[in-house]
Scaffold this motif. Structure first.
Motif, short mmCIF file in Angstrom:
data_model
loop_
_atom_site.label_atom_id
_atom_site.label_comp_id
_atom_site.label_asym_id
_atom_site.label_seq_id
_atom_site.Cartn_x
_atom_site.Cartn_y
_atom_site.Cartn_z
N PRO A 11 0.82 -1.22 0.00
CA PRO A 11 0.00 0.00 0.00
C PRO A 11 0.85 1.27 0.00
O PRO A 11 0.52 2.26 -0.66
N GLU A 12 1.97 1.24 0.71
CA GLU A 12 2.84 2.40 0.76
C GLU A 12 3.45 2.70 -0.61
O GLU A 12 3.46 3.85 -1.07
N ASP A 106 -8.84 1.75 2.53
CA ASP A 106 -9.28 2.88 1.72
C ASP A 106 -8.47 2.97 0.43
O ASP A 106 -9.00 3.26 -0.64
N LEU A 107 -7.19 2.71 0.55
CA LEU A 107 -6.31 2.77 -0.60
C LEU A 107 -6.65 1.67 -1.60
O LEU A 107 -6.61 1.89 -2.81
N LYS A 108 -7.02 0.50 -1.10
CA LYS A 108 -7.42 -0.59 -1.99
C LYS A 108 -8.73 -0.26 -2.70
O LYS A 108 -8.91 -0.58 -3.86
N ALA A 109 -9.65 0.35 -1.96
CA ALA A 109 -10.99 0.60 -2.50
C ALA A 109 -10.98 1.64 -3.62
O ALA A 109 -11.58 1.42 -4.67
N ASP A 110 -10.33 2.77 -3.39
CA ASP A 110 -10.38 3.84 -4.37
C ASP A 110 -9.15 4.73 -4.24
O ASP A 110 -9.20 5.80 -3.64
N ALA A 111 -8.05 4.29 -4.83
CA ALA A 111 -6.77 4.98 -4.67
C ALA A 111 -6.79 6.37 -5.28
O ALA A 111 -6.24 7.32 -4.69
#
Length: 126
Positions: A11-12, A106-111
């Motif tokens: 994610p980072e 959140d990052l996975k859902a809609d970056a």
């Protein structure tokens, strides 16, 4: 647990890539700042933490589960993580930094939405 990375997580790296494409230049894991933020934007005096939902206990997230064995150990560990995160945030804000936390889910859902939100938050600090 020895294989769990504290830096350069998926994610980072994804967030860094999106921020770079959006025109932001940053430093990584600045040791001089409390908590060694994952991403530091010195120009905007902003520190960004990319937190995993499981380890940092994202409230209301389905990824915030409790292991079924050794629950007392895990609860103590999670409480320590949350308290450390709070202390780091307070110390950074006290030093005049803007602190932003980005959650893994959140990052996975809609970056792209996250990066747009971050862009507006970061640019309004100047």
């Amino acid at each position: 647990m020895s294989r769990i990375r504290g830096r350069n997580t998926g994610p980072e790296i994804r967030l860094r890539s999106l921020l770079h494409r959006a025109g932001f230049r940053f430093r990584l894991h600045v040791k001089d700042l409390p908590g060694k933020p994952d991403i530091v934007l010195p120009r905007y005096h902003t520190a960004i933490f990319v937190h995993g939902c499981f380890w940092h206990r994202h409230a209301g997230c389905r990824n915030t589960t409790m292991p079924s064995t050794r629950t007392e150990f895990w609860q103590k560990k999670f409480d320590g993580n949350v308290e450390r995160d709070r202390c780091n945030r307070v110390a950074l804000e006290g030093a005049g930094w803007t602190v932003i936390t980005v959650w893994e889910c959140d990052l996975k859902a809609d970056a792209l939405r996250i990066v747009n939100r971050l862009s507006s938050e970061i640019r309004k600090t100047t």
